[in-house]
Design a protein around this motif. Structure first.
Motif, PDB file in Angstrom:
ATOM      1  N   ILE A   1       0.849  -1.181   0.000  1.00  0.00           N
ATOM      2  CA  ILE A   1       0.000   0.000   0.000  1.00  0.00           C
ATOM      3  C   ILE A   1       0.891   1.240   0.000  1.00  0.00           C
ATOM      4  O   ILE A   1       1.858   1.332   0.746  1.00  0.00           O
TER       5      ILE A   1
ATOM      6  N   ASP B   1      -3.437   5.823  -1.491  1.00  0.00           N
ATOM      7  CA  ASP B   1      -4.067   4.836  -0.602  1.00  0.00           C
ATOM      8  C   ASP B   1      -3.449   4.879   0.794  1.00  0.00           C
ATOM      9  O   ASP B   1      -4.154   4.816   1.800  1.00  0.00           O
TER      10      ASP B   1
ATOM     11  N   LYS C   1      -4.428   8.104   2.698  1.00  0.00           N
ATOM     12  CA  LYS C   1      -5.796   7.989   3.222  1.00  0.00           C
ATOM     13  C   LYS C   1      -5.826   7.102   4.463  1.00  0.00           C
ATOM     14  O   LYS C   1      -6.546   7.386   5.430  1.00  0.00           O
ATOM     15  N   ARG C   2      -5.053   6.006   4.453  1.00  0.00           N
ATOM     16  CA  ARG C   2      -5.012   5.098   5.603  1.00  0.00           C
ATOM     17  C   ARG C   2      -4.413   5.809   6.822  1.00  0.00           C
ATOM     18  O   ARG C   2      -4.924   5.682   7.933  1.00  0.00           O
TER      19      ARG C   2
ATOM     20  N   ALA D   1      -5.983  13.716  -0.766  1.00  0.00           N
ATOM     21  CA  ALA D   1      -6.069  12.534   0.102  1.00  0.00           C
ATOM     22  C   ALA D   1      -5.757  12.869   1.553  1.00  0.00           C
ATOM     23  O   ALA D   1      -6.069  12.084   2.447  1.00  0.00           O
TER      24      ALA D   1
ATOM     25  N   SER E   1      -9.702   4.843 -10.547  1.00  0.00           N
ATOM     26  CA  SER E   1      -9.587   4.885  -9.091  1.00  0.00           C
ATOM     27  C   SER E   1      -8.111   4.801  -8.716  1.00  0.00           C
ATOM     28  O   SER E   1      -7.257   4.448  -9.540  1.00  0.00           O
ATOM     29  N   SER E   2      -7.794   5.117  -7.448  1.00  0.00           N
ATOM     30  CA  SER E   2      -6.406   5.059  -6.993  1.00  0.00           C
ATOM     31  C   SER E   2      -5.834   3.654  -7.163  1.00  0.00           C
ATOM     32  O   SER E   2      -4.691   3.476  -7.597  1.00  0.00           O
ATOM     33  N   ARG E   3      -6.629   2.648  -6.820  1.00  0.00           N
ATOM     34  CA  ARG E   3      -6.161   1.260  -6.957  1.00  0.00           C
ATOM     35  C   ARG E   3      -5.935   0.905  -8.426  1.00  0.00           C
ATOM     36  O   ARG E   3      -4.937   0.257  -8.774  1.00  0.00           O
TER      37      ARG E   3
ATOM     38  N   ARG F   1      -2.749   2.438  -9.616  1.00  0.00           N
ATOM     39  CA  ARG F   1      -1.577   1.715  -9.107  1.00  0.00           C
ATOM     40  C   ARG F   1      -1.339   0.460  -9.936  1.00  0.00           C
ATOM     41  O   ARG F   1      -0.197   0.150 -10.312  1.00  0.00           O
TER      42      ARG F   1
END
Length: 209
Positions: free
Chosen positions: A60, A64, A67-68, A96, A149-151, A154
């Motif tokens: 990660i 992402d 944000k976490r 983010a 999306s961010s994912r 990536r």
């Protein structure tokens, strides 16, 4: 003293930062992390005043990870130190929850100034990026991959590096099926007919993996 957690997967960068902080009486190293998992582990177990974060690490990372961190450590100042100088990447990091954004070609004085300002509750953005934001404004044409999306972004970047579905699944700690689903979705959104088109796009637009 401002205790900084250095998060970067390049040993030479971490060493350079340690040497720089050793010259500053008010800056210290709270720890080092080479991936997102280590960042979160350090934040759970140690005293950190500021997270100095590279955008591209294994596991990660990037938006992402920001944000976490913001979700679980809402008040922690986050200063991004990235090799990427694209306005859109900076905007996504700030949106983010990052408190500042610098590129790795900044000077030592600029970096230490930014750390002190962000650690004290302020914000700091690379002046060159601010200038581009101001002059390009809302008329800037966002690249097509910004719709992902961010994912998905990536995974697009990792696919562009030649990573296999299995390798991406292992790095992101998700299933092969999930990676394949994301790949199919982003291929459709981007209208890629094949992997060659995907690779060419990633190279042309310097998409981060």
């Amino acid at each position: 003293m401002i205790k900084v957690l250095i998060a970067d997967d390049h040993a030479i960068v971490r060493e350079g930062l340690r040497q720089l902080f050793a010259l500053c009486p008010d800056l210290g190293v709270a720890g080092e992390a080479v991936n997102g998992g280590q960042v979160l582990s350090h934040l759970r177990g140690g005293e950190v005043d500021l997270l100095l974060l590279d955008m591209a690490m294994s596991g990660i990372s990037g938006v992402d990870l920001i944000k976490r961190v913001r979700l679980h450590h809402g008040a922690l100042p986050v200063l991004v130190l990235s090799m990427h100088n694209e306005v859109q990447i900076a905007r996504r990091a700030l949106a983010a929850g990052a408190n500042g954004y610098l590129t790795k070609d900044c000077g030592a004085e600029t970096l230490t100034t930014a750390i002190r300002k962000v650690a004290s509750g302020g914000r700091y953005i690379d002046p060159r990026i601010v200038e581009r934001m101001v002059f390009e404004g809302d008329d800037e044409q966002a690249p097509p991959h910004e719709q992902l999306s961010s994912r998905e972004q990536r995974i697009l970047g990792l696919l562009g590096q030649g990573r296999t579905v299995n390798e991406i699944a292992a790095e992101l700690s998700i299933s092969n099926k999930t990676v394949s689903t994301h790949k199919a979705r982003l291929m459709q959104k981007m209208s890629f007919a094949n992997n060659a088109e995907l690779m060419r796009y990633v190279f042309t637009h310097d998409v981060m993996g």
